[in-house]
Design a protein around this motif. Structure first.
Motif, PDB file in Angstrom:
ATOM      1  N   GLY A  43       0.781  -1.230   0.000  1.00 28.65           N
ATOM      2  CA  GLY A  43       0.000   0.000   0.000  1.00 28.65           C
ATOM      3  C   GLY A  43       0.812   1.278   0.000  1.00 28.65           C
ATOM      4  O   GLY A  43       0.253   2.373   0.057  1.00 28.65           O
ATOM      5  N   ALA A  44       2.131   1.165  -0.073  1.00 22.52           N
ATOM      6  CA  ALA A  44       2.971   2.365  -0.073  1.00 22.52           C
ATOM      7  C   ALA A  44       2.640   3.269  -1.258  1.00 22.52           C
ATOM      8  O   ALA A  44       2.700   4.491  -1.155  1.00 22.52           O
ATOM      9  CB  ALA A  44       4.448   1.984  -0.087  1.00 22.52           C
ATOM     10  N   ASP A  68       2.838  14.044   6.126  1.00 21.42           N
ATOM     11  CA  ASP A  68       2.938  13.846   7.571  1.00 21.42           C
ATOM     12  C   ASP A  68       1.960  12.786   8.095  1.00 21.42           C
ATOM     13  O   ASP A  68       2.007  12.412   9.262  1.00 21.42           O
ATOM     14  CB  ASP A  68       2.774  15.161   8.332  1.00 21.42           C
ATOM     15  CG  ASP A  68       1.398  15.789   8.173  1.00 21.42           C
ATOM     16  OD1 ASP A  68       0.637  15.395   7.261  1.00 21.42           O
ATOM     17  OD2 ASP A  68       1.075  16.685   8.969  1.00 21.42           O
ATOM     18  N   GLN A  69       1.078  12.290   7.223  1.00 20.39           N
ATOM     19  CA  GLN A  69       0.125  11.246   7.600  1.00 20.39           C
ATOM     20  C   GLN A  69       0.487   9.884   7.006  1.00 20.39           C
ATOM     21  O   GLN A  69      -0.205   8.897   7.258  1.00 20.39           O
ATOM     22  CB  GLN A  69      -1.283  11.618   7.126  1.00 20.39           C
ATOM     23  CG  GLN A  69      -1.824  12.886   7.738  1.00 20.39           C
ATOM     24  CD  GLN A  69      -3.133  13.299   7.088  1.00 20.39           C
ATOM     25  OE1 GLN A  69      -3.312  13.156   5.873  1.00 20.39           O
ATOM     26  NE2 GLN A  69      -4.037  13.812   7.882  1.00 20.39           N
ATOM     27  N   TRP A  70       1.551   9.804   6.216  1.00 23.10           N
ATOM     28  CA  TRP A  70       1.936   8.549   5.586  1.00 23.10           C
ATOM     29  C   TRP A  70       2.196   7.493   6.644  1.00 23.10           C
ATOM     30  O   TRP A  70       2.686   7.803   7.740  1.00 23.10           O
ATOM     31  CB  TRP A  70       3.188   8.727   4.750  1.00 23.10           C
ATOM     32  CG  TRP A  70       2.988   9.468   3.474  1.00 23.10           C
ATOM     33  CD1 TRP A  70       1.815   9.894   2.924  1.00 23.10           C
ATOM     34  CD2 TRP A  70       4.017   9.887   2.578  1.00 23.10           C
ATOM     35  NE1 TRP A  70       2.057  10.545   1.744  1.00 23.10           N
ATOM     36  CE2 TRP A  70       3.388  10.554   1.505  1.00 23.10           C
ATOM     37  CE3 TRP A  70       5.396   9.755   2.580  1.00 23.10           C
ATOM     38  CZ2 TRP A  70       4.110  11.079   0.443  1.00 23.10           C
ATOM     39  CZ3 TRP A  70       6.115  10.280   1.529  1.00 23.10           C
ATOM     40  CH2 TRP A  70       5.474  10.936   0.466  1.00 23.10           C
ATOM     41  N   PRO A  71       1.916   6.230   6.327  1.00 22.90           N
ATOM     42  CA  PRO A  71       2.187   5.151   7.280  1.00 22.90           C
ATOM     43  C   PRO A  71       3.658   5.101   7.672  1.00 22.90           C
ATOM     44  O   PRO A  71       4.540   5.281   6.836  1.00 22.90           O
ATOM     45  CB  PRO A  71       1.794   3.889   6.499  1.00 22.90           C
ATOM     46  CG  PRO A  71       0.800   4.366   5.494  1.00 22.90           C
ATOM     47  CD  PRO A  71       1.270   5.740   5.108  1.00 22.90           C
ATOM     48  N   ARG A  72       3.879   4.855   8.954  1.00 21.70           N
ATOM     49  CA  ARG A  72       5.228   4.761   9.499  1.00 21.70           C
ATOM     50  C   ARG A  72       5.280   3.640  10.527  1.00 21.70           C
ATOM     51  O   ARG A  72       4.316   3.387  11.246  1.00 21.70           O
ATOM     52  CB  ARG A  72       5.638   6.059  10.210  1.00 21.70           C
ATOM     53  CG  ARG A  72       5.761   7.250   9.294  1.00 21.70           C
ATOM     54  CD  ARG A  72       7.113   7.235   8.590  1.00 21.70           C
ATOM     55  NE  ARG A  72       7.321   8.450   7.856  1.00 21.70           N
ATOM     56  CZ  ARG A  72       7.296   8.531   6.532  1.00 21.70           C
ATOM     57  NH1 ARG A  72       7.047   7.485   5.818  1.00 21.70           N
ATOM     58  NH2 ARG A  72       7.501   9.667   5.922  1.00 21.70           N
ATOM     59  N   PRO A  93      13.420  -3.055   2.943  1.00 23.04           N
ATOM     60  CA  PRO A  93      14.094  -2.735   1.682  1.00 23.04           C
ATOM     61  C   PRO A  93      14.727  -1.344   1.651  1.00 23.04           C
ATOM     62  O   PRO A  93      15.467  -1.024   0.734  1.00 23.04           O
ATOM     63  CB  PRO A  93      12.979  -2.848   0.640  1.00 23.04           C
ATOM     64  CG  PRO A  93      11.715  -2.679   1.388  1.00 23.04           C
ATOM     65  CD  PRO A  93      11.966  -3.113   2.794  1.00 23.04           C
ATOM     66  N   PHE A  94      14.462  -0.520   2.660  1.00 22.64           N
ATOM     67  CA  PHE A  94      14.972   0.850   2.670  1.00 22.64           C
ATOM     68  C   PHE A  94      15.991   1.120   3.769  1.00 22.64           C
ATOM     69  O   PHE A  94      16.347   2.263   4.009  1.00 22.64           O
ATOM     70  CB  PHE A  94      13.810   1.843   2.801  1.00 22.64           C
ATOM     71  CG  PHE A  94      12.910   1.856   1.607  1.00 22.64           C
ATOM     72  CD1 PHE A  94      13.311   2.399   0.414  1.00 22.64           C
ATOM     73  CD2 PHE A  94      11.647   1.289   1.677  1.00 22.64           C
ATOM     74  CE1 PHE A  94      12.490   2.408  -0.698  1.00 22.64           C
ATOM     75  CE2 PHE A  94      10.819   1.288   0.577  1.00 22.64           C
ATOM     76  CZ  PHE A  94      11.236   1.844  -0.605  1.00 22.64           C
ATOM     77  N   ASP A  95      16.411   0.083   4.473  1.00 25.55           N
ATOM     78  CA  ASP A  95      17.330   0.255   5.598  1.00 25.55           C
ATOM     79  C   ASP A  95      16.813   1.298   6.592  1.00 25.55           C
ATOM     80  O   ASP A  95      17.567   2.112   7.118  1.00 25.55           O
ATOM     81  CB  ASP A  95      18.737   0.635   5.117  1.00 25.55           C
ATOM     82  CG  ASP A  95      19.380  -0.462   4.311  1.00 25.55           C
ATOM     83  OD1 ASP A  95      19.184  -1.645   4.655  1.00 25.55           O
ATOM     84  OD2 ASP A  95      20.070  -0.145   3.318  1.00 25.55           O
ATOM     85  N   ALA A  96      15.493   1.255   6.838  1.00 29.64           N
ATOM     86  CA  ALA A  96      14.865   2.221   7.739  1.00 29.64           C
ATOM     87  C   ALA A  96      14.913   1.776   9.195  1.00 29.64           C
ATOM     88  O   ALA A  96      14.534   2.540  10.085  1.00 29.64           O
ATOM     89  CB  ALA A  96      13.414   2.459   7.325  1.00 29.64           C
ATOM     90  N   LEU A  97      15.384   0.565   9.451  1.00 27.10           N
ATOM     91  CA  LEU A  97      15.459   0.045  10.816  1.00 27.10           C
ATOM     92  C   LEU A  97      16.893  -0.315  11.166  1.00 27.10           C
ATOM     93  O   LEU A  97      17.643  -0.819  10.330  1.00 27.10           O
ATOM     94  CB  LEU A  97      14.573  -1.202  10.955  1.00 27.10           C
ATOM     95  CG  LEU A  97      13.077  -0.966  10.787  1.00 27.10           C
ATOM     96  CD1 LEU A  97      12.365  -2.258  10.489  1.00 27.10           C
ATOM     97  CD2 LEU A  97      12.506  -0.308  12.021  1.00 27.10           C
ATOM     98  N   THR A 120       8.835   3.723   4.488  1.00 24.05           N
ATOM     99  CA  THR A 120       7.705   3.941   3.576  1.00 24.05           C
ATOM    100  C   THR A 120       6.408   3.374   4.124  1.00 24.05           C
ATOM    101  O   THR A 120       5.362   3.514   3.512  1.00 24.05           O
ATOM    102  CB  THR A 120       7.951   3.280   2.205  1.00 24.05           C
ATOM    103  OG1 THR A 120       7.982   1.875   2.379  1.00 24.05           O
ATOM    104  CG2 THR A 120       9.216   3.788   1.555  1.00 24.05           C
ATOM    105  N   GLY A 121       6.470   2.692   5.250  1.00 23.04           N
ATOM    106  CA  GLY A 121       5.269   2.090   5.807  1.00 23.04           C
ATOM    107  C   GLY A 121       4.802   0.879   5.024  1.00 23.04           C
ATOM    108  O   GLY A 121       3.621   0.572   4.971  1.00 23.04           O
TER     109      GLY A 121
END
Length: 168
Positions: A43-44, A68-72, A93-97, A120-121
C-alpha cells in the motif's frame, strides 16, 4: 491478488518512487502498471497517489494522504528483543530500521529503531515481527477511501476494475 492502477492515473510517477519492490512502471503522463509478480500488497503506492487511482488487494480505493500522515513503523521497545532477532531490520528494503541503544531498554546491541525519513510504511517489518513489537500506523483499514466518498464516475471505474480483477 496485487494492488492495481485504474484509468484515472495521471502518470505523475509518485507511486513508482514510493514502491519498495519497483513493481510499478510507466511513462510520465501515461497510465502506470503494477507487476503482480513483484507487488507485495503493502500500500505504499496508494498513499502517494494524487488522483487516488490505486486499488488495494480487495478492489478498494486507496486514500491519498499528506506526507505527515503517511504510514510509518512504530517500535514498542518493551516487546522488541533487539539483538539476536533482527528480522525487521533484515527485511526492510529501505534500511529504515537499525539497532540503537535507548534510555528505556539496555540491550547489549540495542533495540530496533525506525529512521522515519527512510520508512515507507510498507508493512514488511510488521508482518515478520514474531514479538508483536512493530506496528504501522495508520492501520491498513484507515487508508482506504470509503465507497460513499467516490463520485459516480469513480464508482463505475472501480466497479469495472473489480470485475476485471475478479473481485466482487
Amino acid at each position: 491478488m496485487p494492488y492495481s492502477i485504474v484509468e484515472t492515473c495521471i502518470g505523475c510517477t509518485a507511486c513508482t518512487k514510493r514502491c519498495p519492490t519497483n513493481a510499478i512502471t510507466g511513462e510520465r503522463n501515461q497510465l502506470h502498471v503494477i507487476d503482480p509478480t513483484l507487488c507485495i500488497d503493502c500500500g505504499a503506492c496508494g498513499v502517494v497517489c494524487p488522483p487516488e487511482a490505486i486499488l488495494d488487494t480487495y478492489g478498494n480505493v486507496c486514500r491519498s494522504l499528506k506526507k505527515d500522515q503517511w504510514p510509518r513503523a512504530v517500535v514498542i521497545e518493551e516487546k522488541c528483543i533487539g539483538s539476536g532477532c533482527e528480522l525487521c531490520i533484515n527485511i526492510c528494503p529501505f534500511d529504515a530500521l537499525s539497532l540503537q541503544h535507548t534510555d528505556r531498554v539496555d540491550d547489549f546491541f540495542g533495540v530496533s529503531t525506525v529512521d522515519e525519513k527512510k520508512c515507507t510504511g510498507c508493512r514488511l517489518c510488521e508482518d515478520v515481527c514474531g514479538w508483536d513489537a512493530i506496528h504501522i500506523f495508520p492501520l491498513k483499514e484507515e487508508i482506504i477511501k470509503d465507497w460513499s466518498e467516490l463520485t459516480e464516475e469513480e464508482k463505475q471505474i472501480v466497479a469495472r476494475a473489480r470485475k476485471a480483477l475478479g473481485v466482487v
